[in-house]
Write a protein that holds these residues in place. Structure first.
Motif, PDB file in Angstrom:
ATOM      1  N   LEU A 109      -4.178   6.459   1.094  1.00  0.00           N
ATOM      2  CA  LEU A 109      -2.815   6.777   0.229  1.00  0.00           C
ATOM      3  C   LEU A 109      -1.818   7.147   1.166  1.00  0.00           C
ATOM      4  CD1 LEU A 109      -1.448   7.901  -2.084  1.00  0.00           C
ATOM      5  CD2 LEU A 109      -2.655  10.139  -1.757  1.00  0.00           C
ATOM      6  N   SER A 110      -2.027   7.823   2.342  1.00  0.00           N
ATOM      7  CA  SER A 110      -0.943   8.038   3.107  1.00  0.00           C
ATOM      8  C   SER A 110      -0.319   6.927   3.926  1.00  0.00           C
ATOM      9  CB  SER A 110      -1.214   9.398   3.808  1.00  0.00           C
ATOM     10  OG  SER A 110      -2.360   8.970   4.656  1.00  0.00           O
ATOM     11  N   GLY A 111      -1.430   6.266   4.239  1.00  0.00           N
ATOM     12  CA  GLY A 111      -0.769   4.948   4.930  1.00  0.00           C
ATOM     13  C   GLY A 111      -0.117   4.028   4.314  1.00  0.00           C
ATOM     14  N   THR A 112      -0.712   3.656   3.029  1.00  0.00           N
ATOM     15  CA  THR A 112       0.186   2.761   2.237  1.00  0.00           C
ATOM     16  C   THR A 112       1.231   3.308   1.900  1.00  0.00           C
ATOM     17  OG1 THR A 112      -1.967   1.834   1.627  1.00  0.00           O
ATOM     18  CG2 THR A 112      -0.142   1.255   0.255  1.00  0.00           C
ATOM     19  N   TYR A 113       1.505   4.622   1.566  1.00  0.00           N
ATOM     20  CA  TYR A 113       2.796   5.309   1.058  1.00  0.00           C
ATOM     21  C   TYR A 113       3.891   5.321   2.289  1.00  0.00           C
ATOM     22  CZ  TYR A 113       6.246   8.514  -0.499  1.00  0.00           C
ATOM     23  OH  TYR A 113       7.478   8.989  -0.912  1.00  0.00           O
ATOM     24  N   MET A 114       3.356   5.529   3.539  1.00  0.00           N
ATOM     25  CA  MET A 114       4.141   5.346   4.643  1.00  0.00           C
ATOM     26  C   MET A 114       4.830   3.971   4.699  1.00  0.00           C
ATOM     27  SD  MET A 114       5.450   6.793   7.369  1.00  0.00           S
ATOM     28  CE  MET A 114       6.372   6.520   8.632  1.00  0.00           C
ATOM     29  N   ASN A 115       4.008   2.896   4.647  1.00  0.00           N
ATOM     30  CA  ASN A 115       4.636   1.517   4.737  1.00  0.00           C
ATOM     31  C   ASN A 115       5.586   1.214   3.564  1.00  0.00           C
ATOM     32  OD1 ASN A 115       3.390   0.084   7.107  1.00  0.00           O
ATOM     33  ND2 ASN A 115       2.048   1.402   6.473  1.00  0.00           N
TER      34      ASN A 115
ATOM     35  N   THR B  61     -10.062  -6.962   5.793  1.00  0.00           N
ATOM     36  CA  THR B  61     -10.648  -8.250   6.697  1.00  0.00           C
ATOM     37  C   THR B  61     -11.173  -7.679   7.971  1.00  0.00           C
ATOM     38  OG1 THR B  61      -9.088  -9.517   5.658  1.00  0.00           O
ATOM     39  CG2 THR B  61     -10.153 -10.261   7.671  1.00  0.00           C
ATOM     40  N   PHE B  62     -10.480  -6.595   8.533  1.00  0.00           N
ATOM     41  CA  PHE B  62     -10.690  -5.992   9.762  1.00  0.00           C
ATOM     42  C   PHE B  62     -10.704  -4.389   9.454  1.00  0.00           C
ATOM     43  CE2 PHE B  62      -7.928  -9.871  10.630  1.00  0.00           C
ATOM     44  CZ  PHE B  62      -8.737 -10.546  10.968  1.00  0.00           C
ATOM     45  N   PRO B  63     -11.832  -3.796   9.205  1.00  0.00           N
ATOM     46  CA  PRO B  63     -12.032  -2.352   9.019  1.00  0.00           C
ATOM     47  C   PRO B  63     -11.288  -1.630   9.991  1.00  0.00           C
ATOM     48  CG  PRO B  63     -14.012  -3.775   8.175  1.00  0.00           C
ATOM     49  CD  PRO B  63     -12.925  -4.623   9.147  1.00  0.00           C
ATOM     50  N   SER B  64     -11.447  -2.198  11.303  1.00  0.00           N
ATOM     51  CA  SER B  64     -11.040  -1.589  12.457  1.00  0.00           C
ATOM     52  C   SER B  64      -9.677  -1.146  12.507  1.00  0.00           C
ATOM     53  CB  SER B  64     -11.452  -2.049  13.620  1.00  0.00           C
ATOM     54  OG  SER B  64     -11.051  -3.305  13.974  1.00  0.00           O
ATOM     55  N   HIS B  65      -8.724  -2.015  11.841  1.00  0.00           N
ATOM     56  CA  HIS B  65      -7.468  -1.811  11.900  1.00  0.00           C
ATOM     57  C   HIS B  65      -6.785  -0.831  10.795  1.00  0.00           C
ATOM     58  CE1 HIS B  65      -3.650  -3.395  13.375  1.00  0.00           C
ATOM     59  NE2 HIS B  65      -3.012  -3.595  12.331  1.00  0.00           N
ATOM     60  N   LYS B  66      -5.661  -0.517  11.183  1.00  0.00           N
ATOM     61  CA  LYS B  66      -4.919   0.679  10.362  1.00  0.00           C
ATOM     62  C   LYS B  66      -4.659   0.069   8.979  1.00  0.00           C
ATOM     63  CE  LYS B  66      -0.517   0.305  11.873  1.00  0.00           C
ATOM     64  NZ  LYS B  66       0.657   0.011  10.620  1.00  0.00           N
ATOM     65  N   ASP B  67      -4.110   1.154   8.118  1.00  0.00           N
ATOM     66  CA  ASP B  67      -3.897   0.772   6.974  1.00  0.00           C
ATOM     67  C   ASP B  67      -2.559   0.323   7.032  1.00  0.00           C
ATOM     68  OD1 ASP B  67      -5.835   1.944   5.404  1.00  0.00           O
ATOM     69  OD2 ASP B  67      -4.888   4.023   5.477  1.00  0.00           O
ATOM     70  N   MET B  68      -2.200  -1.016   6.431  1.00  0.00           N
ATOM     71  CA  MET B  68      -0.749  -1.352   6.380  1.00  0.00           C
ATOM     72  C   MET B  68      -0.605  -2.140   4.857  1.00  0.00           C
ATOM     73  SD  MET B  68      -0.867  -4.768   8.758  1.00  0.00           S
ATOM     74  CE  MET B  68      -0.554  -3.440  10.186  1.00  0.00           C
ATOM     75  N   ILE B  69       0.605  -1.950   4.546  1.00  0.00           N
ATOM     76  CA  ILE B  69       0.814  -2.473   3.067  1.00  0.00           C
ATOM     77  C   ILE B  69       0.929  -4.286   3.071  1.00  0.00           C
ATOM     78  CG2 ILE B  69       3.293  -2.758   3.493  1.00  0.00           C
ATOM     79  CD1 ILE B  69       3.780  -1.968   0.762  1.00  0.00           C
ATOM     80  N   SER B  70       0.050  -4.607   2.152  1.00  0.00           N
ATOM     81  CA  SER B  70       0.021  -5.977   2.033  1.00  0.00           C
ATOM     82  C   SER B  70       0.397  -6.268   0.606  1.00  0.00           C
ATOM     83  CB  SER B  70      -1.409  -6.650   2.545  1.00  0.00           C
ATOM     84  OG  SER B  70      -1.463  -7.751   1.928  1.00  0.00           O
TER      85      SER B  70
END
Length: 637
Positions: free
Chosen positions: A15-21, A326-335
């Motif tokens: 939630l916070s990761g997507t909101y940040m982007n 696709t890459f669970p090790s990667h951080k949240d980013m908006i797509s």
């Protein structure tokens, strides 16, 4: 209960990761910072994550896991709170305008008048495309995002659960759409006096509200973890104490062996050409994807003439974040949340095909390459889904409405407004009833106004040549309906692209796992994730933002109105295109070498048949007392 709490932890972190982007554009306008700084803010999350990932991964099994996850949630909440702090420390946001709510509007001092003398300031050369940073408060956002990255670290390696990654981004984007509609200083200013709307490029939404909500959610999420035991009781543990002790000693010996052979393993991996080329491919493709997804809201907003709130809502109504799934090790980013259904279907179909037809690793490499190449070629259709620039008189078009090339000698002063004594440095656009936008009401030659706030109408505009009453309203003119249709086509192409790419994800990951020896897998996967973060996750948004800063059309106080689609679409296309070169080399190498982890399904079946025959012989010779031991043996095998 632990899984429920962990799922909610994933919801709160995504939630916070997507909101940040989704709020990066608002943060850029609030602090008036270059896009390169915005990219650094985005990459600072990875910096915080890397600061602690090795420590958590190594000591995580020794410490109290639930408490560590709980502390991580608290730290994430503190990071979100720190990000919102500048709003309470800064003065109120003041957007650039020729109209002042405190001035006497009846005097019409911001309109065309030949009775006053003003110094006309020259427009800026686009080569001087640099913003002057007026405040260092953005450092709070960077530090807060680093702390947020640190707090997320215990959640990932100590509990891999992707269910929350679906719900969190959806809530985050809905929250982002809501906050983007609220004015940044809502509650402390009279919004009726505003002369801008959420669709205006000067609008800043209440980005800080969402971070306070995210901070509260993360801290509340942490509470249950402080009440869980260090380990969960296992059924039959007391009856098999010796077996458990033996397994523990065996694991300890294996770990000690891995630590002892760390340098030899590193040397072996670095001398593995297929593995190193696979890392190179991942770094190049991650650079492309990160750049595209980080600045997607900015691109869609400026390319298709939509407000931040509209774009975030549109993204949120469709589906989930591409890279995190696709890459669970990667951080949240908006797509694009519209990408999740095709991705899930692609994974399912890809897995079924791999199992049904018993695809070998070499065939999997060809499948992954061909599917990825197909999706790459499909992405070129996005170059056709582009809209023209906003028609602004004197900048992108002439005062007669004829489109002119960017960066040529723009003339904002012409015969119809020379007598007006206008300031040609300030960006306060109005839309004429002829469908053409002007930098200000004064430059449009308007002599009087009616109404207040966003409902203000300007009349008797000498520069507006139309069959109407030569009037104008605040804001830029809307783009043509064709532009909205092109946006829909852009999203459709993205959906098909994500489906095709998701089909290649499992075969591609199979190549990574099979190209390294079994004892090197743990280190190999960790090194792969580390390289993608260091060489893609951190630097990509920074250099991409710097390129954006140099490809925008600026004037006046260096406000950007056009985002160069050639950079947004072209650079990722070039990066992805170059990644196919090492991909071809991998295909050539795989035809000549035997991979360490490659085992054909036919060989596996033959081994299982031999094991079954031995099991029957063993049972006949030793009798029934050995059945249980034989089951244990089969389980371990």
């Amino acid at each position: 209960m632990f899984l429920l709490a962990l799922t909610w932890a994933f919801v709160s972190k995504s939630l916070s990761g997507t909101y940040m982007n989704s709020m990066l554009t608002q943060i850029e306008r609030q602090f008036d910072i270059p896009t390169s700084i915005v990219g650094f803010i985005n990459g600072s999350f990875e910096i915080g994550n890397l600061l602690l990932i090795i420590f958590v991964s190594y000591f995580g099994t020794k410490l109290h896991r639930p408490i560590m996850i709980g502390i991580g949630c608290v730290v994430m909440g503190l990071g979100c709170f720190l990000i919102s702090l500048p709003h309470f420390l800064m003065d109120r946001y003041e957007y650039e305008t020729t109209i002042s709510s405190s001035s006497n509007l009846s005097s019409n001092s911001f309109l065309c008048s030949g009775n006053r003398s003003q110094t006309l300031l020259p427009t800026h050369d686009p080569s001087e495309c640099v913003k002057e940073i007026k405040s260092l408060m953005w450092i709070y956002v960077v530090v807060g995002n680093i702390i947020r990255g640190i707090g997320e670290t215990p959640i990932m390696p100590l509990g891999i659960l992707e269910t929350g990654m679906i719900i969190g981004p959806l809530i985050g984007l809905m929250l982002g759409s809501f906050c983007a509609k609220l004015y940044v200083d809502t509650g402390s200013v009279n919004t009726d006096d505003l002369t801008i709307t959420p669709a205006d490029t000067r609008w800043v939404g209440a980005w800080w509200v969402g971070f306070l909500i995210c901070a509260g959610v993360n801290i509340l999420t942490s509470i249950p973890f402080f009440f869980f035991p260090k380990t969960l009781p296992k059924e039959g543990l007391e009856d098999n104490a010796d077996v458990a002790k033996s397994d523990k000693e065996e694991k300890h010996q294996e770990k000690a062996k891995e630590e002892k052979h760390f340098l030899p393993f590193m040397k072996s991996l670095s001398c593995n050409p297929i593995y190193m080329l696979f890392i190179l491919i991942s770094v190049l493709q991650f650079n492309a994807f990160i750049n595209s997804f980080t600045f997607m809201p900015k691109y869609l907003e400026q390319q298709y003439g939509k407000s931040t709130a509209e774009i975030v809502f549109l993204i949120g109504m469709k589906s989930h974040d591409f890279l995190s799934s696709t890459f669970p090790s990667h951080k949240d980013m908006i797509s694009s949340l519209y990408n999740l259904p095709p991705i899930c279907v692609g994974y399912l179909i890809g897995g079924l095909i791999m199992k049904k037809f018993k695809i070998t690793v070499k065939k999997a490499a060809y499948i992954a390459f061909c599917l990825s190449l197909t999706e790459y070629l499909l992405s070129f259709f996005n170059f056709m889904m582009a809209c023209d620039n906003f028609p602004v008189a004197g900048l992108t078009t002439s005062y007669e409405g004829i489109q002119q090339p960017l960066y040529e000698d723009h003339k904002v002063l012409v015969d119809c407004n020379t007598r007006c004594s206008c300031l040609n440095k300030t960006w306060d656009p109005v839309c004429g009833d002829n469908g053409l936008s002007y930098m200000s009401a004064c430059l449009a030659g308007c002599e009087k106004s009616v109404g207040t706030g966003i409902n203000m109408v300007f009349q008797n505009c000498s520069c507006i040549q139309s069959s109407g009453n030569a009037s104008a309203v605040l804001g830029l003119c809307n783009k043509s309906p064709d532009c909205t249709i092109k946006l829909q086509y852009f999203l459709i192409v993205s959906v098909f692209g994500c489906f095709i790419y998701s089909l290649s994800a499992i075969p591609g990951y199979m190549v990574l796992l099979r190209c390294i020896k079994s004892e090197e897998k743990s280190l190999g996967i960790g090194l792969h994730a580390f390289c993608t973060r260091i060489f893609a996750g951190i630097p990509a948004p920074i250099y991409f933002g710097a390129l954006i800063d140099r490809t925008c059309l600026h004037w006046g106080t260096l406000k950007c109105v056009v985002f160069n689609r050639r950079i947004y679409l072209g650079l990722p296309a070039a990066l992805r295109g170059s990644s196919f070169i090492p991909g071809i080399v991998i295909l050539i190498l795989m035809r000549k070498v035997q991979l360490p982890g490659e085992i054909d399904f036919s060989e596996t079946e033959h081994s299982e048949m031999k094991l079954t025959e031995k099991k029957g012989e063993h049972k006949n010779v030793h009798g029934s007392p050995e059945v249980e031991n034989d089951k244990d043996l089969k389980t371990k095998l």
